[in-house]
Write an enzyme that holds these catalytic residues in place. Structure first.
Site, PDB file in Angstrom:
ATOM      1  N   GLU A  30      36.208  36.023  44.959  1.00 12.70           N
ATOM      2  CA  GLU A  30      37.497  35.856  44.283  1.00 12.70           C
ATOM      3  C   GLU A  30      37.291  35.274  42.885  1.00 12.70           C
ATOM      4  O   GLU A  30      37.921  35.720  41.915  1.00 12.70           O
ATOM      5  CB  GLU A  30      38.383  34.929  45.111  1.00 12.70           C
ATOM      6  CG  GLU A  30      39.732  34.640  44.486  1.00 12.70           C
ATOM      7  CD  GLU A  30      40.366  33.391  45.052  1.00 12.70           C
ATOM      8  OE1 GLU A  30      41.215  32.812  44.361  1.00 12.70           O
ATOM      9  OE2 GLU A  30      40.008  32.980  46.177  1.00 12.70           O
ATOM     10  N   ASP A  40      38.420  37.455  39.688  1.00  9.62           N
ATOM     11  CA  ASP A  40      39.444  36.940  38.785  1.00  9.62           C
ATOM     12  C   ASP A  40      39.027  37.169  37.332  1.00  9.62           C
ATOM     13  O   ASP A  40      39.823  37.614  36.500  1.00  9.62           O
ATOM     14  CB  ASP A  40      39.652  35.449  39.062  1.00  9.62           C
ATOM     15  CG  ASP A  40      40.614  34.804  38.079  1.00  9.62           C
ATOM     16  OD1 ASP A  40      41.786  35.194  38.049  1.00  9.62           O
ATOM     17  OD2 ASP A  40      40.188  33.906  37.339  1.00  9.62           O
ATOM     18  N   GLU A  99      41.532  40.066  44.184  1.00  4.63           N
ATOM     19  CA  GLU A  99      40.502  39.588  43.263  1.00  4.63           C
ATOM     20  C   GLU A  99      39.130  39.626  43.907  1.00  4.63           C
ATOM     21  O   GLU A  99      38.142  40.018  43.268  1.00  4.63           O
ATOM     22  CB  GLU A  99      40.847  38.169  42.790  1.00  4.63           C
ATOM     23  CG  GLU A  99      42.097  38.127  41.929  1.00  4.63           C
ATOM     24  CD  GLU A  99      42.488  36.731  41.495  1.00  4.63           C
ATOM     25  OE1 GLU A  99      43.230  36.608  40.513  1.00  4.63           O
ATOM     26  OE2 GLU A  99      42.049  35.753  42.144  1.00  4.63           O
TER      27      GLU A  99
END
Length: 229
Positions: free
Chosen positions: A46, A50, A122
């Site tokens: 993640e 991102d 993400e």
């Protein structure tokens, strides 16, 4: 264990490392109940995804809208990558069906589930980046997320409090707001956050919520009132 081959087929993803795909869907609560599971949770993916998402969207906006000012592009980007939009995209891709959660977390719906789904988008993008590279990430984001941009612009959906406060702060004082978690409490399935929004070292306002993003949005809303913007 979930059968991720259907997801690969539906999303036209052919992973060389299938473990990366699986790991993108592992919530930390799942490992609390399955501590001997051979893979870790999705938080590192993640974190990577991102950054990849922000770069893909920023690159697209910069190239496709050469006449638009930075403040407006920032607002459009924020509207594209916020948790509400990402969770909406996750549900359209049926990612909810593949989540690996604890029994308790599986019963949680609403905002709590939306934030988990946003994180999974993400994490999945981070996995795609590691397995298939940046260009494939660009294709994926364009196919599933950037297609929503015309509606966002047409309906003014980019004017959420956080993006509006950033736009105003850059316009009026040439500062990009920063957010800092002041306090967090509660178990994993019922976390609560208090966040402060800052202009350089000055805290303008506080907000709270069941996620960092929710608390940031509340803080930005309060900051707009404090500043009269």
């Amino acid at each position: 264990m979930k059968d991720f081959s259907k997801l690969e087929q539906d999303l036209d993803l052919n992973f060389k490392d299938r473990d990366l795909l699986t790991q993108a869907f592992i919530h930390k609560s799942f490992l609390n109940e399955n501590p001997d599971f051979r893979l870790g949770d999705n938080e590192r993916l993640e974190f990577l995804g991102d950054a990849v998402l922000e770069l893909v969207v920023t690159n697209y906006l910069f190239r496709e809208y050469p006449g638009e000012p930075e403040g407006k592009l920032t607002s459009w980007r924020a509207a594209l990558v916020n948790a509400d939009r990402l969770s909406e995209v996750a549900r359209e891709m049926d990612l909810n069906d593949f989540l690996l959660l604890s029994e308790g977390e599986r019963k949680q719906e609403g905002k709590a589930r939306d934030y988990i789904l946003a994180d999974v988008v993400e994490a999945l993008l981070g996995a795609i980046y590691l397995d298939q590279g940046f260009e494939r990430c660009q294709e994926f984001v364009k196919q599933h997320l950037i297609k929503k941009l015309p509606e966002i612009i047409e309906k003014g959906l980019f004017r959420d409090s956080k993006s509006l406060f950033q736009e105003k702060a850059q316009e009026k004082v040439s500062i990009t707001p920063g957010y800092e978690v002041l306090e967090e409490w509660g178990p994993d399935h019922d976390k609560h956050f208090e966040v402060g929004v800052f202009l350089e070292k000055e805290m303008i306002a506080k907000g709270d919520g069941s996620s960092k993003l929710e608390a940031e949005e509340e803080a930005a809303e309060q900051a707009l009132k404090v500043k009269g913007w």
